[in-house]
Scaffold this active site. Structure first.
Site, PDB file in Angstrom:
ATOM      1  N   LYS A 147      32.593   1.861  76.237  1.00  0.00           N
ATOM      2  CA  LYS A 147      33.386   0.813  76.908  1.00  0.00           C
ATOM      3  C   LYS A 147      32.491  -0.379  77.230  1.00  0.00           C
ATOM      4  O   LYS A 147      32.046  -0.558  78.371  1.00  0.00           O
ATOM      5  CB  LYS A 147      34.035   1.389  78.173  1.00  0.00           C
ATOM      6  CG  LYS A 147      35.189   0.544  78.707  1.00  0.00           C
ATOM      7  CD  LYS A 147      36.038   1.341  79.671  1.00  0.00           C
ATOM      8  CE  LYS A 147      37.067   0.519  80.415  1.00  0.00           C
ATOM      9  NZ  LYS A 147      38.038  -0.170  79.567  1.00  0.00           N
ATOM     10  N   GLU A 179      44.736   1.421  68.564  1.00  0.00           N
ATOM     11  CA  GLU A 179      45.178   1.406  69.966  1.00  0.00           C
ATOM     12  C   GLU A 179      45.670   0.004  70.287  1.00  0.00           C
ATOM     13  O   GLU A 179      45.727  -0.860  69.418  1.00  0.00           O
ATOM     14  CB  GLU A 179      44.029   1.822  70.886  1.00  0.00           C
ATOM     15  CG  GLU A 179      42.766   0.995  70.718  1.00  0.00           C
ATOM     16  CD  GLU A 179      41.570   1.516  71.494  1.00  0.00           C
ATOM     17  OE1 GLU A 179      41.756   2.159  72.538  1.00  0.00           O
ATOM     18  OE2 GLU A 179      40.435   1.259  71.048  1.00  0.00           O
TER      19      GLU A 179
HETATM   20  N1  PDD Z   1      41.231  -1.183  79.457  1.00  0.00           N
HETATM   21  N2  PDD Z   1      41.748   1.241  75.029  1.00  0.00           N
HETATM   22  C1  PDD Z   1      41.094   0.096  75.311  1.00  0.00           C
HETATM   23  C2  PDD Z   1      40.571  -0.723  74.186  1.00  0.00           C
HETATM   24  C3  PDD Z   1      40.926  -0.295  76.659  1.00  0.00           C
HETATM   25  O1  PDD Z   1      40.269  -1.429  76.949  1.00  0.00           O
HETATM   26  C4  PDD Z   1      41.468   0.515  77.690  1.00  0.00           C
HETATM   27  C5  PDD Z   1      41.295   0.182  79.143  1.00  0.00           C
HETATM   28  C6  PDD Z   1      42.148   1.697  77.333  1.00  0.00           C
HETATM   29  C7  PDD Z   1      42.740   2.624  78.349  1.00  0.00           C
HETATM   30  O2  PDD Z   1      41.736   3.323  79.039  1.00  0.00           O
HETATM   31  P1  PDD Z   1      41.994   3.829  80.533  1.00  0.00           P
HETATM   32  O3  PDD Z   1      43.216   4.650  80.488  1.00  0.00           O
HETATM   33  O4  PDD Z   1      40.778   4.617  80.839  1.00  0.00           O
HETATM   34  O5  PDD Z   1      42.163   2.610  81.405  1.00  0.00           O
HETATM   35  C8  PDD Z   1      42.255   2.025  75.977  1.00  0.00           C
HETATM   36  C9  PDD Z   1      40.964  -1.558  80.834  1.00  0.00           C
HETATM   37  C10 PDD Z   1      42.077  -1.185  81.770  1.00  0.00           C
HETATM   38  C11 PDD Z   1      40.600  -3.026  80.885  1.00  0.00           C
HETATM   39  O6  PDD Z   1      39.836  -3.428  80.036  1.00  0.00           O
HETATM   40  O7  PDD Z   1      41.051  -3.742  81.777  1.00  0.00           O
END
Ligand code: PDD
Length: 284
Positions: A147, A179
Site C-alpha cells: 500500500k 479492483e
Molecule cells: N483505499 N484497493 C485499493 C487500490 C485501495 O486503495 C483500497 C483502500 C482498497 C480497499 O482496502 P481496505 O478495505 O483495506 O480499505 C482496495 C483507501 C481507503 C484509500 O486509499 O483511501
C-alpha cells in the site's frame, strides 16, 4: 477549526506540522500508508490495518517507526484530541529524509505522519442510490499488494470517471478487472455467487474485503475468488465495492450498462448492514 496532527513523536496544530523537503516520501513516493475507519469514536479493524502496514514495510525493507501498541495509542490519542466520532485516521510511514539517491539510505529514521479526517460514512447518499463506474486500463505498477503512496494512476482513473459522469473507475488488466481505483470490486452472478478477484500482487489485499468475504460465507452466500471481465460484470445481477471509507457500496451501472433495475441489490445492501453492525461491535 485546526486539527491536531501527529508528526514524528509530536502532536501539533496542522499549520505547524512539517516534513523535510528531502523526505523520500515527497521525493520518490518511498512510503506506505493505511486508512482506518472511526465509528462511534472507535477504530474499525485496527489489527488488520496494523498487520498490513507491517507487511508493506517488510516488503520494502523499511523500518517500522514504532510497535503496534504505540501505533494504537497514537490513533486513539488523535481521535480523542480531534473529537472524531465518525471518519478516518490516515497514517503514512516514509523511509525518512536523506540526500536524493535511488539506493535506500542507511541509518535514517522513518517518518511517521498521522491525521484524522471527520466524515459522515454511515449516512451515505451513494449507499441508497448506488454508484456508476466506468472501466479504464490498469496502468499501475506490479506490486499493488504493497500500500504505497504512489497514487497518481488511481487519481487519473478517478478523474477519467468524473469526466465521464461516473463516480469511480474499475481497473482492467489483460481483459480482467483487478479492483476499483481505491477499493475492491465484486459482482453477484445470476445464480447468486459472489465473485471478487483472488489475492495476488495485482490487487491490494483489502481489510474490508477480508471481513466482508467472511460475513458473506457466514451468511451462506457462495463466494468465488477469481478474475472476471467487464462483460461478465455488465450482465451481473448486482455489483459493489468495499473499502475502509465506503464499507460496502453498491454499483448500479458499469460502462453505461444498468445492472438489474438500477437500484442497489439485496446482497450489497445486506452485506453493508452486516459489515457496519459487526464492525461496530468489534471496534476498539
Ligand atoms: N483505499 N484497493 C485499493 C487500490 C485501495 O486503495 C483500497 C483502500 C482498497 C480497499 O482496502 P481496505 O478495505 O483495506 O480499505 C482496495 C483507501 C481507503 C484509500 O486509499 O483511501
Amino acid at each position: 477549526m485546526s486539527r491536531t496532527v501527529y508528526v514524528n513523536g509530536k502532536y501539533l496544530p496542522e499549520e505547524e506540522a512539517m516534513i523535510s523537503v528531502f523526505d523520500r516520501g515527497f521525493l520518490m513516493a518511498d512510503g506506505v500508508y493505511e486508512v482506518t475507519t472511526v465509528l462511534d469514536g472507535k477504530l474499525i479493524d485496527f489489527d488488520g490495518h496494523a498487520a498490513r502496514l507491517e507487511r508493506s514495510l517488510g516488503e520494502l525493507d523499511m523500518a517500522a517507526p514504532c510497535d503496534r501498541a504505540t501505533l494504537l495509542a497514537i490513533h486513539r490519542e488523535l481521535v480523542a484530541r480531534n473529537a472524531v466520532t465518525e471518519g478516518l485516521v490516515y497514517l503514512q510511514v516514509t523511509r525518512g529524509a536523506a540526500d536524493r539517491d535511488f539506493a535506500y539510505p542507511e541509518g535514517v529514521a522513518p517518518s511517521l505522519v498521522m491525521f484524522t479526517q471527520a466524515k459522515s460514512l454511515i449516512d451515505s447518499k451513494a449507499a441508497k442510490t448506488g454508484m456508476k463506474v466506468i472501466s479504464v486500463p490498469d496502468i499501475r505498477w506490479a506490486r499493488r499488494d504493497i500500500k504505497t503512496v504512489q497514487l497518481l494512476a488511481p487519481s487519473m482513473a478517478k478523474m477519467a470517471a468524473k469526466a465521464a459522469g461516473a463516480d469511480d473507475a474499475w481497473l482492467v488488466e489483460d481483459g480482467q478487472v483487478t479492483e476499483g481505483s481505491s477499493n475492491n470490486a465484486y459482482i453477484v452472478t445470476a445464480d447468486g455467487t459472489l465473485v471478487t478477484r483472488d489475492l495476488s500482487n495485482r490487487i491490494l489485499h483489502g481489510i474490508t474485503r477480508a471481513a466482508v468475504l467472511r460475513f458473506a460465507r457466514e451468511a451462506g452466500i457462495k463466494v468465488e475468488e477469481r478474475a472476471f471481465t467487464i462483460e461478465e460484470a455488465k450482465v451481473a445481477r448486482e455489483a459493489f465495492i468495499t473499502s475502509a471509507s465506503t464499507f460496502v457500496m453498491p454499483v448500479v451501472e458499469i460502462d453505461g450498462a444498468r445492472l438489474g433495475d438500477g437500484a442497489p441489490g439485496p446482497v450489497a445492501t445486506r452485506l453493508r448492514e452486516i459489515y457496519i453492525e459487526e464492525s461496530r461491535k468489534a471496534a476498539v
